[in-house]
Each structure stands twice: as structure tokens, then as C-alpha cells.
Scaffold this active site. Sequence first.
Site, PDB file in Angstrom:
ATOM      1  N   TYR A  98       0.813  -1.037  -0.076  1.00 51.57           N
ATOM      2  CA  TYR A  98      -0.084  -0.098  -0.118  1.00 51.57           C
ATOM      3  C   TYR A  98       0.962   1.367  -0.006  1.00 51.57           C
ATOM      4  O   TYR A  98       0.723   2.184  -0.713  1.00 51.57           O
ATOM      5  CB  TYR A  98      -0.957  -0.063   1.238  1.00 51.57           C
ATOM      6  CG  TYR A  98      -2.164  -0.662   1.115  1.00 51.57           C
ATOM      7  CD1 TYR A  98      -2.357  -1.724   0.319  1.00 51.57           C
ATOM      8  CD2 TYR A  98      -3.597  -0.129   1.485  1.00 51.57           C
ATOM      9  CE1 TYR A  98      -3.649  -2.444  -0.138  1.00 51.57           C
ATOM     10  CE2 TYR A  98      -4.946  -0.672   1.231  1.00 51.57           C
ATOM     11  CZ  TYR A  98      -4.905  -1.902   0.374  1.00 51.57           C
ATOM     12  OH  TYR A  98      -5.960  -2.350   0.158  1.00 51.57           O
ATOM     13  N   GLU A 141       1.759   6.633  -6.825  1.00 52.52           N
ATOM     14  CA  GLU A 141       0.608   7.304  -7.520  1.00 52.52           C
ATOM     15  C   GLU A 141       0.674   8.747  -7.343  1.00 52.52           C
ATOM     16  O   GLU A 141       0.481   9.544  -8.271  1.00 52.52           O
ATOM     17  CB  GLU A 141      -0.530   6.673  -6.854  1.00 52.52           C
ATOM     18  CG  GLU A 141      -1.141   5.320  -7.247  1.00 52.52           C
ATOM     19  CD  GLU A 141      -2.448   4.730  -6.400  1.00 52.52           C
ATOM     20  OE1 GLU A 141      -3.356   5.675  -5.949  1.00 52.52           O
ATOM     21  OE2 GLU A 141      -2.490   3.526  -6.055  1.00 52.52           O
TER      22      GLU A 141
END
Length: 232
Positions: free
Chosen positions: A170, A177
Site C-alpha cells: 500500500y 501514485e
Amino acid sequence: MASQSSKPAAPRSTAPAGLTRLYLFTYNTISLILWASVFSYTASLLPSHAQKNNLPAIFGQTFSPLLLTQSLALLEVFHSLVRLVRAPVTTTGMQVASRLLVVWGILAQFGGDIVGGADTQIGDYAYLGCVAAWGVTEVIRYGFFAITLSGNSVPAWWTWFRYNTFYVLYPIGISSECTLIFQALRPAAEVDPLFRWFLIAVLVIYVPGSYVLYTHMIAQRRKVLRGKKRSD
């Protein structure tokens, strides 16, 4: 943001259990194959291109299959809306929307500018970070659900990976991102200043949004492992 779904919900009376299960099994199996292909193909290109210091070429060779594979996740929002699965619509929508923004709003528009720029390779590494984090996460996740929907028991080691690897994957995915979105601020401003401000707002939203999704996965992990201990 990393994607997360839940086990199939009890089917509604208008959707026979057999057909619902078959559809979800097919969806998860296809998604598993696609993500495994994208990840393995990207990994196979890395040694030769890294040796030639030509990482940007990987983006050109792998982005189209990544775009197709990630776009398929739109179906997961539909699955939540019609209650084919128990995943909340809100968290599912957040997860899918964040990735679609990256692939359609950022990479499809500005990939050539922010991946393999002349001054830095940050965009290269961020793209590879997304492929790695998304790919491993989805191979584990879709494989988990495909096995479950097939009627077989998921191996204990697969369950362990399913509910533990997110601790590492994660942060890699989210930071990658955000890096790509940040790298896109300049070209976005050239398209429309409002687009740049929209991306800035998205980066701000990532802070609470990432916390919500991360803690959601932690809660899911505790719930599953607690149930496993009781069954043992």
C-alpha cells in the site's frame, strides 16, 4: 490507491447463486490472468532496459495492457452497487477512481512527459512502483477470490499474503501514485490551470483517503485472522 474487494454477498433472489458465483469466478480469474501477465511482462523487461539505462521504454511497451487491465476494475463498482459483493460502494469507488485517475487522467495524457523525463527518472520509478504494487496486490487478491469461488480452501500461506503484504505494498502504491500526480502538475497546467488545481486537490484528498483505506484493510485483517483463530 490499492484496490480492495470483499467476498461475494448472499445472492439476491433475482440472481441465482450458481450464475452469480460463476460470473464472479470468471471475473476474478480473468483479472488474475491479466494482472499476472502485466506484472510478469513488465518484470521481464526490467533487466535488459535497466542495463541499457532505458527505463522509459518499459512504459511504452507495457502501458496499453495496464490501461486495459486496470479499466476492467470499473466492474467492481457495479458489483458493489448491485450487491454482488459485500464491499462498500464508498471505499470501492475511492479505490477504483484513484487508479483510473492515474492511468487515464495522468499516464494516458502525460505519460510521455513524466515518465523518462530528461532531468529525472522519478517518473520511471513511480510508474514501475505502481505496476509492482498493483500487480502483486491484484494477483494475490484475485487469486484469493478465484480459489474461494471455485469451492476450494485457500491455502494458509495465500491467506497470510492476502492480509499482510498490504503493509508494504500500500505505501509503495500510494507514494508512486502521488508522485505521478505531482509530476503531472506542470503539463496539466499547460492544458488548463483548473486541471492543475484539481490534481492538487486530489493530492490533498489522498492524505485522509489513504488513511481510511489503510485502516479499512487493517480492520479486515483483524476480522479474518480473529475468525481463523476461532475456527482453529
